[in-house]
Scaffold this motif. Structure first.
Motif, short mmCIF file in Angstrom:
data_model
loop_
_atom_site.label_atom_id
_atom_site.label_comp_id
_atom_site.label_asym_id
_atom_site.label_seq_id
_atom_site.Cartn_x
_atom_site.Cartn_y
_atom_site.Cartn_z
N ARG A 51 5.90 116.88 62.58
CA ARG A 51 4.59 116.88 63.16
C ARG A 51 3.36 116.58 62.08
N ARG A 80 3.00 112.60 70.10
CA ARG A 80 2.42 113.42 70.53
C ARG A 80 1.35 114.31 69.87
N VAL A 81 1.22 113.48 68.01
CA VAL A 81 0.18 113.35 66.84
C VAL A 81 -0.57 113.27 67.33
N ARG A 83 -1.87 111.71 70.08
CA ARG A 83 -3.22 112.39 70.77
C ARG A 83 -3.80 113.39 70.45
N TYR A 84 -2.90 114.15 69.65
CA TYR A 84 -3.84 115.18 69.09
C TYR A 84 -4.53 114.58 68.17
N GLN A 87 -7.75 113.11 70.03
CA GLN A 87 -8.20 114.05 71.55
C GLN A 87 -7.92 115.88 70.96
N GLY A 88 -7.98 115.95 69.98
CA GLY A 88 -7.32 117.50 69.39
C GLY A 88 -8.78 118.18 69.06
N SER A 89 -8.66 119.29 68.95
CA SER A 89 -9.39 119.96 68.07
C SER A 89 -10.01 119.91 66.39
N TYR A 92 -6.08 118.77 62.30
CA TYR A 92 -4.61 117.34 61.80
C TYR A 92 -6.03 116.54 61.06
#
Length: 111
Positions: A51, A80-81, A83-84, A87-89, A92
């Motif tokens: 990831r 998936r990575v 997307r985060y 839209q993640g916190s 990353y």
């Protein structure tokens, strides 16, 4: 996420915070590596590495297919990575920015 039917003695939130604090207490790359090697199975560590490995390529705007060809990480994981990242916190992005600054400082010291 794993759900437990028994009521644990330590609340999940408290245990999670304790893990974060343990990570923050480590002083260098070797300590972090030793901790993660003890904490994770080899397969879990491989997933984390995969990831993290695709993050720089995604930040460069590289296509999923090209990232897959360069890293052998699955398209699903790359998606998936991505997307985060979008839209993640912000974890990353924060880690990638700090890693880039550290690399730039190291390069300046060597020059």
């Amino acid at each position: 996420m794993k759900r437990r039917s028994l009521d644990p003695e330590t609340p999940v939130e408290s245990a999670e915070l304790s893990l974060y604090e343990a990570l923050l207490s480590l002083k260098n790359v070797d300590e972090v590596g030793a901790f993660l090697s003890d904490l994770c199975t080899p397969a879990e560590l491989e997933v984390l590495v995969d990831r993290w490995r695709v993050v720089p390529y995604l930040l460069e705007g590289m296509s999923y297919r090209e990232i897959h060809e360069r890293t052998a990480v699955s398209i699903t994981t790359i998606g998936r990575v991505a997307r985060y990242l979008n839209q993640g916190s912000g974890g990353y992005l924060a880690a990638a920015a700090r890693a880039a600054r550290r690399q730039a400082q190291t390069a300046r010291k060597k020059a």
